[in-house]
Design a protein around this motif. Sequence first.
Motif, PDB file in Angstrom:
ATOM      1  N   HIS A 191     -19.854  39.019 -25.751  1.00  0.00           N
ATOM      2  CA  HIS A 191     -20.732  40.486 -25.386  1.00  0.00           C
ATOM      3  C   HIS A 191     -22.206  40.361 -25.947  1.00  0.00           C
ATOM      4  N   SER A 192     -21.609  39.904 -26.836  1.00  0.00           N
ATOM      5  CA  SER A 192     -23.664  39.025 -27.211  1.00  0.00           C
ATOM      6  C   SER A 192     -24.213  38.597 -26.292  1.00  0.00           C
ATOM      7  N   PHE A 193     -23.688  37.656 -26.194  1.00  0.00           N
ATOM      8  CA  PHE A 193     -24.116  36.191 -25.022  1.00  0.00           C
ATOM      9  C   PHE A 193     -24.107  37.281 -23.554  1.00  0.00           C
ATOM     10  N   ARG A 194     -23.495  38.109 -23.299  1.00  0.00           N
ATOM     11  CA  ARG A 194     -23.815  38.485 -21.797  1.00  0.00           C
ATOM     12  C   ARG A 194     -25.560  39.384 -22.069  1.00  0.00           C
ATOM     13  N   LYS A 195     -25.351  40.366 -23.222  1.00  0.00           N
ATOM     14  CA  LYS A 195     -26.061  40.911 -23.327  1.00  0.00           C
ATOM     15  C   LYS A 195     -27.526  40.023 -23.590  1.00  0.00           C
ATOM     16  N   GLN A 196     -28.225  39.225 -24.048  1.00  0.00           N
ATOM     17  CA  GLN A 196     -29.219  38.346 -23.308  1.00  0.00           C
ATOM     18  C   GLN A 196     -29.167  37.574 -22.786  1.00  0.00           C
ATOM     19  N   ASN A 197     -27.899  37.095 -21.162  1.00  0.00           N
ATOM     20  CA  ASN A 197     -27.830  36.106 -20.661  1.00  0.00           C
ATOM     21  C   ASN A 197     -26.948  37.822 -18.898  1.00  0.00           C
ATOM     22  N   PRO A 198     -27.836  38.562 -19.321  1.00  0.00           N
ATOM     23  CA  PRO A 198     -27.263  39.506 -17.744  1.00  0.00           C
ATOM     24  C   PRO A 198     -26.963  38.450 -16.567  1.00  0.00           C
ATOM     25  N   ASN A 199     -27.833  37.828 -16.328  1.00  0.00           N
ATOM     26  CA  ASN A 199     -27.992  37.422 -14.581  1.00  0.00           C
ATOM     27  C   ASN A 199     -27.225  35.808 -14.728  1.00  0.00           C
ATOM     28  N   GLY A 200     -26.006  36.584 -14.323  1.00  0.00           N
ATOM     29  CA  GLY A 200     -24.963  35.393 -14.276  1.00  0.00           C
ATOM     30  C   GLY A 200     -24.986  34.491 -12.801  1.00  0.00           C
ATOM     31  N   ASP A 201     -24.116  33.134 -12.199  1.00  0.00           N
ATOM     32  CA  ASP A 201     -24.144  32.237 -11.441  1.00  0.00           C
ATOM     33  C   ASP A 201     -24.000  33.654 -10.294  1.00  0.00           C
ATOM     34  N   ILE A 202     -23.240  33.387  -9.178  1.00  0.00           N
ATOM     35  CA  ILE A 202     -21.991  33.616  -7.853  1.00  0.00           C
ATOM     36  C   ILE A 202     -21.794  32.153  -7.419  1.00  0.00           C
ATOM     37  N   MET A 203     -20.760  32.147  -7.889  1.00  0.00           N
ATOM     38  CA  MET A 203     -19.748  31.198  -6.845  1.00  0.00           C
ATOM     39  C   MET A 203     -18.403  31.324  -6.424  1.00  0.00           C
ATOM     40  N   SER A 204     -17.526  31.637  -7.242  1.00  0.00           N
ATOM     41  CA  SER A 204     -16.262  32.508  -6.549  1.00  0.00           C
ATOM     42  C   SER A 204     -16.105  33.806  -6.860  1.00  0.00           C
ATOM     43  N   ASN A 205     -16.908  34.325  -7.910  1.00  0.00           N
ATOM     44  CA  ASN A 205     -16.922  35.643  -8.290  1.00  0.00           C
ATOM     45  C   ASN A 205     -16.741  36.566  -7.532  1.00  0.00           C
ATOM     46  N   LEU A 206     -16.569  38.018  -6.914  1.00  0.00           N
ATOM     47  CA  LEU A 206     -16.772  38.694  -6.322  1.00  0.00           C
ATOM     48  C   LEU A 206     -16.876  40.184  -7.227  1.00  0.00           C
ATOM     49  N   ASN A 207     -18.311  40.472  -7.094  1.00  0.00           N
ATOM     50  CA  ASN A 207     -18.725  41.811  -8.259  1.00  0.00           C
ATOM     51  C   ASN A 207     -18.157  41.647  -9.147  1.00  0.00           C
ATOM     52  N   GLY A 208     -17.946  40.316  -9.850  1.00  0.00           N
ATOM     53  CA  GLY A 208     -17.518  40.210 -11.579  1.00  0.00           C
ATOM     54  C   GLY A 208     -18.963  39.151 -12.113  1.00  0.00           C
ATOM     55  N   TYR A 209     -18.486  39.143 -13.038  1.00  0.00           N
ATOM     56  CA  TYR A 209     -19.848  38.375 -13.838  1.00  0.00           C
ATOM     57  C   TYR A 209     -19.845  36.664 -14.008  1.00  0.00           C
ATOM     58  N   GLN A 210     -20.607  35.972 -13.488  1.00  0.00           N
ATOM     59  CA  GLN A 210     -20.083  34.442 -14.109  1.00  0.00           C
ATOM     60  C   GLN A 210     -21.064  33.862 -14.903  1.00  0.00           C
ATOM     61  N   SER A 211     -21.407  33.500 -15.905  1.00  0.00           N
ATOM     62  CA  SER A 211     -22.304  32.383 -17.336  1.00  0.00           C
ATOM     63  C   SER A 211     -23.029  31.816 -16.077  1.00  0.00           C
ATOM     64  N   ASN A 212     -24.135  31.137 -16.190  1.00  0.00           N
ATOM     65  CA  ASN A 212     -24.795  30.227 -15.623  1.00  0.00           C
ATOM     66  C   ASN A 212     -24.139  29.159 -16.137  1.00  0.00           C
ATOM     67  N   LYS A 213     -24.835  28.075 -15.985  1.00  0.00           N
ATOM     68  CA  LYS A 213     -24.064  26.925 -16.487  1.00  0.00           C
ATOM     69  C   LYS A 213     -24.888  25.979 -16.681  1.00  0.00           C
ATOM     70  N   SER A 214     -26.355  26.209 -17.500  1.00  0.00           N
ATOM     71  CA  SER A 214     -27.398  25.807 -18.374  1.00  0.00           C
ATOM     72  C   SER A 214     -27.045  25.179 -19.031  1.00  0.00           C
ATOM     73  N   VAL A 215     -26.829  23.695 -19.424  1.00  0.00           N
ATOM     74  CA  VAL A 215     -26.686  22.719 -20.964  1.00  0.00           C
ATOM     75  C   VAL A 215     -26.219  23.863 -21.506  1.00  0.00           C
ATOM     76  N   GLU A 216     -27.857  24.554 -21.611  1.00  0.00           N
ATOM     77  CA  GLU A 216     -27.090  24.603 -23.092  1.00  0.00           C
ATOM     78  C   GLU A 216     -26.465  26.734 -22.938  1.00  0.00           C
ATOM     79  N   SER A 217     -26.558  27.386 -22.323  1.00  0.00           N
ATOM     80  CA  SER A 217     -24.982  28.186 -22.227  1.00  0.00           C
ATOM     81  C   SER A 217     -24.345  27.459 -22.393  1.00  0.00           C
ATOM     82  N   ILE A 218     -23.398  26.083 -21.837  1.00  0.00           N
ATOM     83  CA  ILE A 218     -22.337  25.633 -22.340  1.00  0.00           C
ATOM     84  C   ILE A 218     -22.532  25.288 -23.559  1.00  0.00           C
ATOM     85  N   LYS A 219     -22.939  24.355 -24.077  1.00  0.00           N
ATOM     86  CA  LYS A 219     -23.543  24.646 -25.641  1.00  0.00           C
ATOM     87  C   LYS A 219     -22.901  25.239 -26.266  1.00  0.00           C
ATOM     88  N   LEU A 220     -23.718  26.602 -25.892  1.00  0.00           N
ATOM     89  CA  LEU A 220     -23.571  28.014 -26.854  1.00  0.00           C
ATOM     90  C   LEU A 220     -21.751  28.236 -26.622  1.00  0.00           C
TER      91      LEU A 220
END
Length: 203
Positions: free
Chosen positions: A31-60
């Motif tokens: 929940h803290s991650f999503r609050k700090q990173n509200p703009n995720g990626d659009i991949m296979s998801n329809l209307n749901g949230y997927q976090s971005n695939k940046s190196v920093e996000s992955i490691k976190l």
Amino acid sequence: MTLDPLFSVPFWKDSYPEFNRDKKKFLNFVHSFRKQNPNGDIMSNLNGYQSNKSVESIKLIQNNLKSVFDHVYWMTLDACKDLNFVDCNVFFGSTWININDNRSCSNLEHTHPECTFSGVFYLKVPEKSGYFYAKNTSINDFWDGVSLSKKNNCFNSLKIAMKPSEGDIFLFPSYLPHSVSSNLHDDERISISFNITVRPKES
């Protein structure tokens, strides 16, 4: 006459053993991650949230769920043994958070190229929050035998639906087409997806 299954798709399932201990901590992080990173990626998801695939996000994500990924590491080594692979090193690649929090959320059928295995850890799974669907890679969608079958089995099913439970970990070859059906309510369904590459150990 004998019946010989010519091909088979492996699929591994396990449960994270310390789920009850760590669930609250993991949820707080997500929940803290999503609050700090509200703009995720659009991949296979329809209307749901997927976090971005940046190196920093992955490691976190991997660092905050280290004990889960330690468990997946050993699952992967066992999977390699099941597949009669040579001795391999395991490398975790893309890792992301999925949050489906309304009735319009789902995930389209897709595969994960450029890796060996893919998987998902289920952190929050309310009742009626959708199924994980695996597609039968041996059947063409237009094969008329599907409509002739009285009862589905591994030879005639186009898809298999699996109902995950909280704490479950699914691991499967990255070529397996899969999807997620829609929630039937507006509560959160939360999972962590990941890709894994294995490479032969240097002799």
